[in-house]
Design a protein around this motif. Structure first.
Motif, PDB file in Angstrom:
ATOM      1  N   MET A   1       0.851  -1.197   0.000  1.00  0.00           N
ATOM      2  CA  MET A   1       0.000   0.000   0.000  1.00  0.00           C
ATOM      3  C   MET A   1       0.879   1.237   0.000  1.00  0.00           C
ATOM      4  O   MET A   1       1.775   1.395   0.823  1.00  0.00           O
ATOM      5  N   SER A   2       0.673   2.131  -0.917  1.00  0.00           N
ATOM      6  CA  SER A   2       1.495   3.334  -1.033  1.00  0.00           C
ATOM      7  C   SER A   2       0.746   4.537  -0.510  1.00  0.00           C
ATOM      8  O   SER A   2      -0.404   4.778  -0.869  1.00  0.00           O
ATOM      9  N   SER A   3       1.420   5.327   0.344  1.00  0.00           N
ATOM     10  CA  SER A   3       0.790   6.536   0.867  1.00  0.00           C
ATOM     11  C   SER A   3       0.623   7.571  -0.219  1.00  0.00           C
ATOM     12  O   SER A   3      -0.215   8.453  -0.131  1.00  0.00           O
ATOM     13  N   THR A   4       1.439   7.465  -1.302  1.00  0.00           N
ATOM     14  CA  THR A   4       1.331   8.409  -2.410  1.00  0.00           C
ATOM     15  C   THR A   4       0.109   8.096  -3.260  1.00  0.00           C
ATOM     16  O   THR A   4      -0.620   8.990  -3.679  1.00  0.00           O
TER      17      THR A   4
ATOM     18  N   VAL B   1      -5.308   3.516   8.133  1.00  0.00           N
ATOM     19  CA  VAL B   1      -4.672   2.334   8.733  1.00  0.00           C
ATOM     20  C   VAL B   1      -3.854   2.736   9.955  1.00  0.00           C
ATOM     21  O   VAL B   1      -3.912   2.079  11.005  1.00  0.00           O
ATOM     22  N   LEU B   2      -3.087   3.815   9.852  1.00  0.00           N
ATOM     23  CA  LEU B   2      -2.334   4.308  11.006  1.00  0.00           C
ATOM     24  C   LEU B   2      -3.269   4.652  12.163  1.00  0.00           C
ATOM     25  O   LEU B   2      -2.988   4.332  13.322  1.00  0.00           O
ATOM     26  N   TYR B   3      -4.364   5.301  11.827  1.00  0.00           N
ATOM     27  CA  TYR B   3      -5.361   5.716  12.815  1.00  0.00           C
ATOM     28  C   TYR B   3      -5.911   4.498  13.560  1.00  0.00           C
ATOM     29  O   TYR B   3      -6.019   4.484  14.797  1.00  0.00           O
ATOM     30  N   ILE B   4      -6.252   3.451  12.828  1.00  0.00           N
ATOM     31  CA  ILE B   4      -6.806   2.242  13.431  1.00  0.00           C
ATOM     32  C   ILE B   4      -5.771   1.560  14.324  1.00  0.00           C
ATOM     33  O   ILE B   4      -6.075   1.146  15.453  1.00  0.00           O
ATOM     34  N   LEU B   5      -4.535   1.456  13.850  1.00  0.00           N
ATOM     35  CA  LEU B   5      -3.494   0.784  14.622  1.00  0.00           C
ATOM     36  C   LEU B   5      -3.237   1.496  15.953  1.00  0.00           C
ATOM     37  O   LEU B   5      -3.126   0.850  17.005  1.00  0.00           O
ATOM     38  N   THR B   6      -3.148   2.820  15.915  1.00  0.00           N
ATOM     39  CA  THR B   6      -2.916   3.557  17.165  1.00  0.00           C
ATOM     40  C   THR B   6      -4.134   3.472  18.080  1.00  0.00           C
ATOM     41  O   THR B   6      -3.983   3.455  19.306  1.00  0.00           O
ATOM     42  N   SER B   7      -5.320   3.401  17.501  1.00  0.00           N
ATOM     43  CA  SER B   7      -6.533   3.287  18.311  1.00  0.00           C
ATOM     44  C   SER B   7      -6.598   1.934  19.016  1.00  0.00           C
ATOM     45  O   SER B   7      -7.062   1.835  20.157  1.00  0.00           O
ATOM     46  N   ILE B   8      -6.128   0.877  18.342  1.00  0.00           N
ATOM     47  CA  ILE B   8      -6.093  -0.448  18.969  1.00  0.00           C
ATOM     48  C   ILE B   8      -5.150  -0.432  20.168  1.00  0.00           C
ATOM     49  O   ILE B   8      -5.466  -0.953  21.247  1.00  0.00           O
ATOM     50  N   VAL B   9      -3.983   0.194  19.988  1.00  0.00           N
ATOM     51  CA  VAL B   9      -3.028   0.314  21.091  1.00  0.00           C
ATOM     52  C   VAL B   9      -3.645   1.117  22.238  1.00  0.00           C
ATOM     53  O   VAL B   9      -3.517   0.758  23.419  1.00  0.00           O
TER      54      VAL B   9
ATOM     55  N   VAL C   1     -16.113   5.586  12.616  1.00  0.00           N
ATOM     56  CA  VAL C   1     -16.591   5.466  11.240  1.00  0.00           C
ATOM     57  C   VAL C   1     -15.606   6.142  10.282  1.00  0.00           C
ATOM     58  O   VAL C   1     -15.275   5.602   9.216  1.00  0.00           O
ATOM     59  N   PHE C   2     -15.099   7.305  10.676  1.00  0.00           N
ATOM     60  CA  PHE C   2     -14.166   8.050   9.828  1.00  0.00           C
ATOM     61  C   PHE C   2     -12.893   7.249   9.574  1.00  0.00           C
ATOM     62  O   PHE C   2     -12.432   7.130   8.436  1.00  0.00           O
ATOM     63  N   MET C   3     -12.310   6.676  10.631  1.00  0.00           N
ATOM     64  CA  MET C   3     -11.035   5.970  10.444  1.00  0.00           C
ATOM     65  C   MET C   3     -11.214   4.728   9.572  1.00  0.00           C
ATOM     66  O   MET C   3     -10.357   4.420   8.731  1.00  0.00           O
ATOM     67  N   PHE C   4     -12.348   4.026   9.742  1.00  0.00           N
ATOM     68  CA  PHE C   4     -12.572   2.838   8.918  1.00  0.00           C
ATOM     69  C   PHE C   4     -12.942   3.215   7.478  1.00  0.00           C
ATOM     70  O   PHE C   4     -12.608   2.486   6.536  1.00  0.00           O
TER      71      PHE C   4
ATOM     72  N   ILE D   1     -10.750   1.643   4.526  1.00  0.00           N
ATOM     73  CA  ILE D   1     -11.393   0.744   3.569  1.00  0.00           C
ATOM     74  C   ILE D   1     -11.565   1.396   2.199  1.00  0.00           C
ATOM     75  O   ILE D   1     -11.186   0.829   1.166  1.00  0.00           O
ATOM     76  N   LYS D   2     -12.128   2.588   2.175  1.00  0.00           N
ATOM     77  CA  LYS D   2     -12.422   3.248   0.896  1.00  0.00           C
ATOM     78  C   LYS D   2     -11.296   4.168   0.449  1.00  0.00           C
ATOM     79  O   LYS D   2     -11.158   4.454  -0.740  1.00  0.00           O
ATOM     80  N   GLY D   3     -10.531   4.669   1.423  1.00  0.00           N
ATOM     81  CA  GLY D   3      -9.440   5.567   1.078  1.00  0.00           C
ATOM     82  C   GLY D   3      -9.933   6.952   0.700  1.00  0.00           C
ATOM     83  O   GLY D   3     -11.127   7.240   0.686  1.00  0.00           O
ATOM     84  N   ALA D   4      -8.987   7.804   0.402  1.00  0.00           N
ATOM     85  CA  ALA D   4      -9.289   9.162  -0.054  1.00  0.00           C
ATOM     86  C   ALA D   4      -8.049   9.709  -0.721  1.00  0.00           C
ATOM     87  O   ALA D   4      -6.925   9.532  -0.239  1.00  0.00           O
ATOM     88  N   LYS D   5      -8.269  10.360  -1.840  1.00  0.00           N
ATOM     89  CA  LYS D   5      -7.153  10.942  -2.571  1.00  0.00           C
ATOM     90  C   LYS D   5      -7.558  12.321  -3.050  1.00  0.00           C
ATOM     91  O   LYS D   5      -8.471  12.456  -3.872  1.00  0.00           O
ATOM     92  N   PRO D   6      -6.914  13.375  -2.537  1.00  0.00           N
ATOM     93  CA  PRO D   6      -7.282  14.721  -2.968  1.00  0.00           C
ATOM     94  C   PRO D   6      -6.976  14.929  -4.439  1.00  0.00           C
ATOM     95  O   PRO D   6      -6.040  14.322  -4.970  1.00  0.00           O
TER      96      PRO D   6
END
Length: 237
Positions: free
Chosen positions: A1-4, A13-21, A212-215, A219-224
């Motif tokens: 998965m590329s952040s670009t 994904v980062l948001y979810i991982l930190t939320s699990i911690v 809901v926002f983090m998932f 899942i769907k992603g966003a690209k400006p």
């Protein structure tokens, strides 16, 4: 998965991982070990599961530090919508980090009291247990202070989402309501602590907006849109 290729998915994904911690540190561990209004039982649980308690402290430190990277990822996602509001969002997140770090000193003090180090031998065990419970309560109140900023940063984020045009507007409104819910919960804990549990239940539907926002991002992603194809008005203020 590329952040670009998809910066929204990367941030999600980062948001979810930190939320699990964070859930492990602030939800699972206290739920297993802390018995409210019972210092002796709480001290016994911590003594029997000291490793778990210390893992909770470590998880809180790691989660708080890691959330800075979530803030940076969200800044990259929304900087072309409004750089000023994106910077405000990051600032409010960063302010909460040292509060969370300093707050963990209370947990460390609690476990030291429970262990009963040699220099604490002059204090009877019931007194040490009571002091440990005091530090655990102080830790809870430290979280209450941090909740103000957990709410405040969601206002600029909600506005960024609302104005972005590449994410649904309802998510922006929901995030703003989640921010308001966190602030109400924090102030209730300070002013009317006897109603804290009731207010938490009332606020839960609003607070789910952040989940809901983090998932949605993961899942769907966003690209400006590429710079130059967006409406110039979006970058104002």
């Amino acid at each position: 998965m590329s952040s670009t290729k998809n910066p929204g998915r990367y941030a999600g994904v980062l948001y979810i991982l930190t939320s699990i911690v964070g859930f492990f540190a602030m939800g699972y561990v206290p739920g297993k070990l802390i018995v409210h209004a019972n210092a002796n039982a709480t001290a016994s649980n911590i003594a029997a599961s000291e490793t778990l308690f210390r893992l909770g402290v470590a998880a809180e430190l790691i989660g708080s530090a890691a959330f800075i990277f979530v803030a940076v990822a969200l800044f990259d996602l929304f900087k072309d919508v409004s750089r000023r509001r994106a910077a405000l969002m990051v600032t409010l997140i960063v302010i909460s980090v040292p509060i969370s770090f300093l707050n963990e000193v209370n947990s460390i003090a609690a476990v030291l009291l429970v262990r009963g180090a040699d220099f604490l031998s002059i204090i009877d065990k019931p007194q040490r247990d009571a002091l440990a419970m005091l530090f655990i309560n102080l830790h809870h109140n430290g979280i209450v202070v941090a909740e103000i900023f957990w709410g405040l940063w969601l206002f600029p984020l909600g506005l960024l989402v609302y104005r972005s045009r590449f994410l649904p507007r309802f998510l922006g409104v929901w995030l703003a309501l989640a921010g308001l819910a966190w602030i109400i919960l924090s102030l209730t804990a300070v002013l009317l602590p006897q109603y804290q549990d009731r207010v938490y239940k009332i606020c839960q539907p609003a607070m789910i907006g952040e989940i809901v926002f983090m998932f949605w991002l993961a899942i769907k992603g966003a690209k400006p849109p590429a710079v130059g194809t967006t409406n110039p008005a979006l970058a104002v203020g």
